[in-house]
Write a protein that holds these residues in place. Structure first.
Motif, PDB file in Angstrom:
ATOM      1  N   LEU A  20     -39.090 -94.692 -28.078  1.00 38.51           N
ATOM      2  CA  LEU A  20     -39.130 -96.048 -27.543  1.00 38.51           C
ATOM      3  C   LEU A  20     -40.198 -96.198 -26.472  1.00 38.51           C
ATOM      4  O   LEU A  20     -40.948 -97.179 -26.439  1.00 38.51           O
ATOM      5  CB  LEU A  20     -37.760 -96.431 -26.974  1.00 38.51           C
ATOM      6  N   LEU A  21     -40.271 -95.215 -25.582  1.00 37.76           N
ATOM      7  CA  LEU A  21     -41.226 -95.298 -24.483  1.00 37.76           C
ATOM      8  C   LEU A  21     -42.603 -94.783 -24.858  1.00 37.76           C
ATOM      9  O   LEU A  21     -43.579 -95.055 -24.162  1.00 37.76           O
ATOM     10  CB  LEU A  21     -40.694 -94.513 -23.268  1.00 37.76           C
ATOM     11  N   LYS A  22     -42.673 -94.020 -25.954  1.00 38.10           N
ATOM     12  CA  LYS A  22     -43.935 -93.418 -26.395  1.00 38.10           C
ATOM     13  C   LYS A  22     -44.575 -92.639 -25.260  1.00 38.10           C
ATOM     14  O   LYS A  22     -45.763 -92.762 -24.958  1.00 38.10           O
ATOM     15  CB  LYS A  22     -44.899 -94.484 -26.917  1.00 38.10           C
ATOM     16  N   THR A  23     -43.732 -91.819 -24.607  1.00 33.25           N
ATOM     17  CA  THR A  23     -44.207 -91.027 -23.481  1.00 33.25           C
ATOM     18  C   THR A  23     -44.774 -89.710 -23.985  1.00 33.25           C
ATOM     19  O   THR A  23     -44.077 -88.979 -24.699  1.00 33.25           O
ATOM     20  CB  THR A  23     -43.054 -90.742 -22.497  1.00 33.25           C
ATOM     21  N   PRO A  24     -46.005 -89.365 -23.658  1.00 33.19           N
ATOM     22  CA  PRO A  24     -46.532 -88.080 -24.102  1.00 33.19           C
ATOM     23  C   PRO A  24     -45.803 -86.940 -23.432  1.00 33.19           C
ATOM     24  O   PRO A  24     -45.589 -86.949 -22.219  1.00 33.19           O
ATOM     25  CB  PRO A  24     -48.006 -88.129 -23.661  1.00 33.19           C
ATOM     26  N   VAL A  25     -45.421 -85.957 -24.206  1.00 33.13           N
ATOM     27  CA  VAL A  25     -44.647 -84.825 -23.708  1.00 33.13           C
ATOM     28  C   VAL A  25     -45.508 -83.581 -23.820  1.00 33.13           C
ATOM     29  O   VAL A  25     -45.948 -83.213 -24.902  1.00 33.13           O
ATOM     30  CB  VAL A  25     -43.345 -84.657 -24.509  1.00 33.13           C
ATOM     31  N   ARG A  26     -45.776 -82.940 -22.668  1.00 31.64           N
ATOM     32  CA  ARG A  26     -46.586 -81.725 -22.670  1.00 31.64           C
ATOM     33  C   ARG A  26     -45.712 -80.501 -22.825  1.00 31.64           C
ATOM     34  O   ARG A  26     -45.984 -79.625 -23.621  1.00 31.64           O
ATOM     35  CB  ARG A  26     -47.384 -81.635 -21.372  1.00 31.64           C
ATOM     36  N   GLY A  27     -44.649 -80.410 -22.028  1.00 31.76           N
ATOM     37  CA  GLY A  27     -43.774 -79.258 -22.100  1.00 31.76           C
ATOM     38  C   GLY A  27     -42.594 -79.536 -22.980  1.00 31.76           C
ATOM     39  O   GLY A  27     -42.321 -80.665 -23.360  1.00 31.76           O
ATOM     40  N   ALA A  28     -41.869 -78.515 -23.306  1.00 34.93           N
ATOM     41  CA  ALA A  28     -40.697 -78.637 -24.175  1.00 34.93           C
ATOM     42  C   ALA A  28     -39.453 -78.431 -23.350  1.00 34.93           C
ATOM     43  O   ALA A  28     -39.329 -77.461 -22.612  1.00 34.93           O
ATOM     44  CB  ALA A  28     -40.756 -77.623 -25.305  1.00 34.93           C
ATOM     45  N   LEU A  29     -38.507 -79.344 -23.470  1.00 36.16           N
ATOM     46  CA  LEU A  29     -37.216 -79.211 -22.804  1.00 36.16           C
ATOM     47  C   LEU A  29     -36.239 -78.587 -23.777  1.00 36.16           C
ATOM     48  O   LEU A  29     -35.502 -79.277 -24.462  1.00 36.16           O
ATOM     49  CB  LEU A  29     -36.727 -80.583 -22.331  1.00 36.16           C
ATOM     50  N   ASP A  30     -36.253 -77.282 -23.873  1.00 36.68           N
ATOM     51  CA  ASP A  30     -35.384 -76.584 -24.807  1.00 36.68           C
ATOM     52  C   ASP A  30     -34.059 -76.324 -24.130  1.00 36.68           C
ATOM     53  O   ASP A  30     -33.910 -75.352 -23.376  1.00 36.68           O
ATOM     54  CB  ASP A  30     -36.032 -75.271 -25.249  1.00 36.68           C
ATOM     55  N   SER A  31     -33.098 -77.199 -24.350  1.00 40.26           N
ATOM     56  CA  SER A  31     -31.791 -77.060 -23.708  1.00 40.26           C
ATOM     57  C   SER A  31     -31.008 -75.883 -24.253  1.00 40.26           C
ATOM     58  O   SER A  31     -30.084 -75.397 -23.610  1.00 40.26           O
ATOM     59  CB  SER A  31     -30.991 -78.346 -23.890  1.00 40.26           C
ATOM     60  N   ASP A  32     -31.343 -75.405 -25.465  1.00 43.00           N
ATOM     61  CA  ASP A  32     -30.609 -74.290 -26.038  1.00 43.00           C
ATOM     62  C   ASP A  32     -30.919 -72.975 -25.337  1.00 43.00           C
ATOM     63  O   ASP A  32     -30.131 -72.035 -25.407  1.00 43.00           O
ATOM     64  CB  ASP A  32     -30.924 -74.162 -27.533  1.00 43.00           C
ATOM     65  N   SER A  33     -32.105 -72.874 -24.688  1.00 44.01           N
ATOM     66  CA  SER A  33     -32.492 -71.640 -24.019  1.00 44.01           C
ATOM     67  C   SER A  33     -32.272 -71.700 -22.512  1.00 44.01           C
ATOM     68  O   SER A  33     -32.485 -70.704 -21.831  1.00 44.01           O
ATOM     69  CB  SER A  33     -33.968 -71.334 -24.303  1.00 44.01           C
ATOM     70  N   GLY A  64     -32.470 -85.253 -17.290  1.00 41.44           N
ATOM     71  CA  GLY A  64     -33.488 -85.752 -18.209  1.00 41.44           C
ATOM     72  C   GLY A  64     -34.871 -85.267 -17.849  1.00 41.44           C
ATOM     73  O   GLY A  64     -35.453 -84.430 -18.528  1.00 41.44           O
ATOM     74  N   TRP A  65     -35.436 -85.762 -16.762  1.00 45.57           N
ATOM     75  CA  TRP A  65     -36.734 -85.340 -16.257  1.00 45.57           C
ATOM     76  C   TRP A  65     -36.827 -85.706 -14.784  1.00 45.57           C
ATOM     77  O   TRP A  65     -36.011 -86.454 -14.265  1.00 45.57           O
ATOM     78  CB  TRP A  65     -37.878 -85.984 -17.051  1.00 45.57           C
ATOM     79  N   SER A  66     -37.841 -85.153 -14.114  1.00 41.23           N
ATOM     80  CA  SER A  66     -38.015 -85.394 -12.688  1.00 41.23           C
ATOM     81  C   SER A  66     -39.477 -85.727 -12.415  1.00 41.23           C
ATOM     82  O   SER A  66     -40.325 -85.664 -13.312  1.00 41.23           O
ATOM     83  CB  SER A  66     -37.590 -84.161 -11.880  1.00 41.23           C
ATOM     84  N   ARG A  67     -39.758 -86.068 -11.166  1.00 39.22           N
ATOM     85  CA  ARG A  67     -41.120 -86.394 -10.751  1.00 39.22           C
ATOM     86  C   ARG A  67     -41.488 -85.615  -9.496  1.00 39.22           C
ATOM     87  O   ARG A  67     -40.746 -85.630  -8.513  1.00 39.22           O
ATOM     88  CB  ARG A  67     -41.260 -87.893 -10.474  1.00 39.22           C
ATOM     89  N   ALA A  68     -42.645 -84.968  -9.579  1.00 39.30           N
ATOM     90  CA  ALA A  68     -43.216 -84.336  -8.392  1.00 39.30           C
ATOM     91  C   ALA A  68     -44.100 -85.368  -7.710  1.00 39.30           C
ATOM     92  O   ALA A  68     -45.099 -85.822  -8.289  1.00 39.30           O
ATOM     93  CB  ALA A  68     -44.013 -83.103  -8.789  1.00 39.30           C
ATOM     94  N   LEU A  69     -43.741 -85.759  -6.507  1.00 39.70           N
ATOM     95  CA  LEU A  69     -44.432 -86.828  -5.783  1.00 39.70           C
ATOM     96  C   LEU A  69     -44.958 -86.284  -4.471  1.00 39.70           C
ATOM     97  O   LEU A  69     -44.193 -85.730  -3.659  1.00 39.70           O
ATOM     98  CB  LEU A  69     -43.482 -88.004  -5.548  1.00 39.70           C
ATOM     99  N   VAL A  70     -46.265 -86.421  -4.279  1.00 43.96           N
ATOM    100  CA  VAL A  70     -46.914 -85.986  -3.040  1.00 43.96           C
ATOM    101  C   VAL A  70     -47.742 -87.153  -2.513  1.00 43.96           C
ATOM    102  O   VAL A  70     -48.585 -87.704  -3.243  1.00 43.96           O
ATOM    103  CB  VAL A  70     -47.812 -84.751  -3.266  1.00 43.96           C
ATOM    104  N   PRO A  72     -36.641 -81.144 -15.578  1.00 45.16           N
ATOM    105  CA  PRO A  72     -35.595 -81.268 -14.559  1.00 45.16           C
ATOM    106  C   PRO A  72     -35.562 -80.087 -13.601  1.00 45.16           C
ATOM    107  O   PRO A  72     -35.703 -78.933 -14.008  1.00 45.16           O
ATOM    108  CB  PRO A  72     -34.306 -81.346 -15.389  1.00 45.16           C
ATOM    109  N   ALA A  73     -35.418 -80.400 -12.319  1.00 38.58           N
ATOM    110  CA  ALA A  73     -35.264 -79.414 -11.239  1.00 38.58           C
ATOM    111  C   ALA A  73     -36.535 -78.621 -10.972  1.00 38.58           C
ATOM    112  O   ALA A  73     -36.503 -77.660 -10.200  1.00 38.58           O
ATOM    113  CB  ALA A  73     -34.105 -78.463 -11.530  1.00 38.58           C
TER     114      ALA A  73
END
Length: 325
Positions: A78-91, A220-226, A287-288
Motif C-alpha cells: 500500500l505504501l510502496k515503501t522501499p525495503v533495504r533490510g529484511a525483517l525476518d521474524s522467524d530468526s 514494525g519499524w523505527s526511525r533513527a533521528l539526529v 525495530p529497536a
C-alpha cells in the motif's frame, strides 16, 4: 364305581411371564430415556470440547505466526515503501518468544472459555432431560455472582485489558514501550500485569487495567533521528550535503546496512532562530535498532563536520553588567 375328580395343582409363588415382560419393557424404556440421553449429552460435550480445543490451538498458532507477516506485506504494497533490510521474524529470538507467548496465552484463555461454555450447555441439557429444578441454584448463583462482581471489578478490568492487549498485539516481549508511569523493555505479559524493566534496571509491575495509553517504540519499524544545529550565518546547503554524505556512509556500512530499511532523508531549516538553524536526518531502520544507528550517525556527522570546517551552533549566552549605584 369310584369316580376321580382332577383338582388343579397349586401355582408356585412369583411373577408371571406377563409381569416379567412388562418389567423388562419398563426398565428398557427407562434406560432408553433419561440415562441414555444423559450419556449422549456428556459424550457429545466431550467430543465438542476436544474438537473446539483442537481448532482453537491450530487457529491461534496460524494467526500468530502468519498474521504479522501478512500485515507487513500488505503495508509495503500500500505504501510502496522501499525495503533495504529484511525483517525476518522467524530468526529473531525476541519475535519468536513474543509469538510463542501470545499463542500460549490466547490459546489458554480461549480453551478455558470454551470449556466453561460447553460445560454450562451440557449441565443445562442434563437438567432438562432429568427434569431438575435449577431455580434455587440459579438464584443462589446470581446472588453470588453479583457479590463477586462488586469485589472483583478491578481484577476483571485487568483481565479484559490484558486479553485485548494480546489480541490486538499492542506490545510484546522485547518491545520498548512507554506506559505512562513506566517506560522500558517488556519482559513478560500476563492477563493481569505487565512487567517492564526501565533503563536503571528497576522492574515495574503495571496492572493492565491501569494502562490508558501505550507508546511502542519498536513495533514494525523505527526511525533513527539526529538533529544538528549550525550557526545562522553558516552555509546551510553545504551542511545539508555533508549530513547526506554521512548518512549515506552509515547506510553503506556492512554492520549497519542490514538494519536499514529505506534511504536516508536529510532536511534543512527544520527550525530557525537567532542563534541556530536546525537540520534533521532521518533513517528508517528495523525495530529497536534506531539507537545503534543514531550513535553511529552522530559520530560520523561529527567527523565529517570537522573535516568540512563546519562548526556546531553554541547556546547563546547573554551577560548583563549593572553599574554601581
Amino acid at each position: 364305581m369310584v369316580t376321580w375328580f382332577a383338582t388343579p395343582s397349586p401355582t408356585p409363588d412369583g411373577p408371571t411371564v406377563d409381569e416379567l415382560k412388562g418389567t423388562a419393557e419398563h426398565w428398557f424404556d427407562w434406560l432408553l430415556g433419561a440415562p441414555l440421553q444423559t450419556l449422549v449429552a456428556v459424550v457429545a460435550g466431550v467430543v465438542l470440547l476436544a474438537i473446539t480445543r483442537w481448532l482453537i490451538t491450530r487457529t491461534v498458532r496460524s494467526v500468530v505466526s502468519g498474521g504479522a507477516k501478512v500485515r507487513r506485506q500488505a503495508k509495503r504494497l500500500l505504501l510502496k515503501t522501499p525495503v533495504r533490510g529484511a525483517l525476518d521474524s522467524d530468526s529473531d529470538p525476541l519475535a519468536v518468544a513474543r509469538r510463542v507467548q501470545r499463542a500460549e496465552t490466547m490459546g489458554s484463555v480461549l480453551r478455558s472459555t470454551s470449556a466453561l461454555v460447553i460445560a454450562i450447555v451440557v449441565v443445562t441439557a442434563i437438567a432438562n432431560i432429568n427434569d431438575w429444578d435449577l431455580g434455587p441454584v440459579l438464584a443462589s448463583a446470581g446472588v453470588l455472582g453479583v457479590a463477586l462482581g462488586f469485589g472483583a471489578q478491578t481484577l476483571v478490568k485487568d483481565w479484559l485489558s490484558g486479553l485485548f492487549m494480546l489480541i490486538e498485539d499492542q506490545y510484546g516481549v522485547g518491545d520498548v514501550v512507554n506506559l505512562g508511569e513506566a517506560s522500558g523493555v517488556v519482559e513478560a505479559i500476563g492477563l493481569r500485569v505487565t512487567q517492564v524493566r526501565d533503563l536503571s534496571g528497576t522492574l515495574w509491575y503495571v496492572r493492565n487495567g491501569e494502562v490508558l495509553r501505550v507508546g511502542n517504540m519498536t513495533q514494525g519499524w523505527s526511525r533513527a533521528l539526529v538533529e544538528v544545529q549550525v550557526p545562522p550565518d553558516a552555509d546551510v546547503d553545504r551542511a545539508v550535503e555533508v549530513l547526506r554524505a554521512a548518512a549515506t556512509e552509515i547506510v553503506a556500512d556492512p554492520e549497519l546496512s542490514p538494519h536499514v530499511l529505506a534511504e536516508p532523508e536529510v532536511t534543512g531549516f527544520e527550525d530557525l532562530r537567532a542563534e541556530a538553524v536546525m537540520l534533521r536526518t532521518i533513517i528508517k531502520v528495523a525495530p529497536a535498532k534506531q539507537w545503534v544507528v543514531q550513535r553511529a550517525l552522530r559520530a560520523r556527522i561529527r567527523e565529517r563536520f570537522a573535516e568540512a570546517g563546519i562548526s556546531m551552533a553554541l547556546p547563546r549566552q547573554l551577560f548583563v553588567e549593572r553599574g554601581e549605584g
